[in-house]
Design a protein around this motif. Sequence first.
Motif, PDB file in Angstrom:
ATOM      1  N   ALA A  22      48.091  44.702  44.891  1.00 41.15           N
ATOM      2  CA  ALA A  22      46.653  44.871  45.105  1.00 41.15           C
ATOM      3  C   ALA A  22      46.183  46.229  44.599  1.00 41.15           C
ATOM      4  N   ARG A  23      47.046  47.239  44.688  1.00 44.33           N
ATOM      5  CA  ARG A  23      46.657  48.595  44.268  1.00 44.33           C
ATOM      6  C   ARG A  23      46.266  48.623  42.791  1.00 44.33           C
ATOM      7  N   GLY A  24      47.076  47.987  41.946  1.00 49.43           N
ATOM      8  CA  GLY A  24      46.748  47.971  40.529  1.00 49.43           C
ATOM      9  C   GLY A  24      45.462  47.220  40.246  1.00 49.43           C
ATOM     10  N   THR A  25      45.258  46.092  40.918  1.00 51.24           N
ATOM     11  CA  THR A  25      44.050  45.301  40.716  1.00 51.24           C
ATOM     12  C   THR A  25      42.807  46.065  41.150  1.00 51.24           C
ATOM     13  N   ARG A  64      33.934  43.938  45.839  1.00 52.42           N
ATOM     14  CA  ARG A  64      33.712  42.965  44.774  1.00 52.42           C
ATOM     15  C   ARG A  64      34.894  42.009  44.639  1.00 52.42           C
ATOM     16  N   LEU A  65      36.104  42.539  44.723  1.00 51.09           N
ATOM     17  CA  LEU A  65      37.287  41.712  44.544  1.00 51.09           C
ATOM     18  C   LEU A  65      37.433  40.698  45.674  1.00 51.09           C
ATOM     19  N   VAL A  66      37.145  41.113  46.883  1.00 48.57           N
ATOM     20  CA  VAL A  66      37.234  40.191  48.020  1.00 48.57           C
ATOM     21  C   VAL A  66      36.229  39.059  47.848  1.00 48.57           C
ATOM     22  N   ALA A  67      35.033  39.381  47.328  1.00 42.48           N
ATOM     23  CA  ALA A  67      34.011  38.351  47.127  1.00 42.48           C
ATOM     24  C   ALA A  67      34.384  37.402  46.000  1.00 42.48           C
ATOM     25  N   GLY A  93      41.101  38.181  49.143  1.00 42.18           N
ATOM     26  CA  GLY A  93      40.354  38.292  50.388  1.00 42.18           C
ATOM     27  C   GLY A  93      41.169  37.826  51.577  1.00 42.18           C
ATOM     28  N   SER A  94      41.930  36.765  51.392  1.00 43.11           N
ATOM     29  CA  SER A  94      42.770  36.258  52.485  1.00 43.11           C
ATOM     30  C   SER A  94      43.862  37.260  52.838  1.00 43.11           C
TER      31      SER A  94
END
Length: 319
Positions: free
Chosen positions: A92-95, A121-124, A130-131
């Motif tokens: 997730a850190r890289g993303t 933004r990524l969670v949306a 997001g999960s």
Amino acid sequence: MADTATGLLPAQQVTLDAVRTPSQQRPVYPNDFAAELRQQSEDALAELVETARQLDNRGVWISKRDLAGVFGCEARYLADADTPFEWSVPTARGTVLHKAVELSIHQRFEPQDAVSAAVERLVADDENLGSFLAVATAGEHADLLAGCVALLTRFDETFPPMQRSWRPAAEVKARARLCGGAIVLSGKYDLTLGTPASVGGPDGGQRAGKVIIDLKTGSRTPTDPEDLRFYALVETLSVGVPPLGVGSFYVAEGRIEHETVTAEVLDSALRRTVDGIGKLVTLRSGDREPRRVPGPPCRWCTISADCGPGQEWLSDPDD
């Protein structure tokens, strides 16, 4: 890109100098250069087309990860391909960093604000991420945010501020369909700067101008240069003009490893890609058993417990 910049920190200047080439020194390619490269690609892949269509009538898609996997331990590559992706703080850190850099291209943020906006933004946009964040502990959240803020701060200190005239773009998807779509080369560039330009006239040619950059939040790997040469090939086949250069920017080091793209670089990338596709197609079709190549990746390989060569390598005290 613009040829001048002022007020840069020393590391920013080093990065800019590595990727900047004055307009008059940028190579000009014949108008038919990319068409000839495509023909060479399709001629070299012609004997694989029938098998590729049998494997998937939508085309066999090839990424830099596929090529890196098949030139390493094929057994591990197949095992990883069959393992569902799971988010973790490191992945997730890289993303998040990539998204924060993308947002920062269009609006200046403080690192903390850019990272928070990126996560939002990524969670949306990504239900799976997001999960993961929904069930992550408070400690994992704090670890993720702190790590991303530190990396983005480092990036800001060592990468020159991107000017609008450079035409920066992030998370750029690129594809090259070959042999009527039987084989598709696919990539996603973390960052691009600059753009090609037509010299003008029927014999004027095309001037290279784009630099493709991979942002690396982890350690260096032996395939980093080859990954970028693959991107150079995809770019040439899809846009019709080779990029000016390619580079891996190692965020923790604040350093870029840059290579100028030439016809020789593209020829090398083409030969490796064709060779890799041949290996992948015969491997996926079951025409041969996967090779097992022991080495450091055995330490985290999901099938190492049942792999003779892997266990032998792991049990050797010298390794």
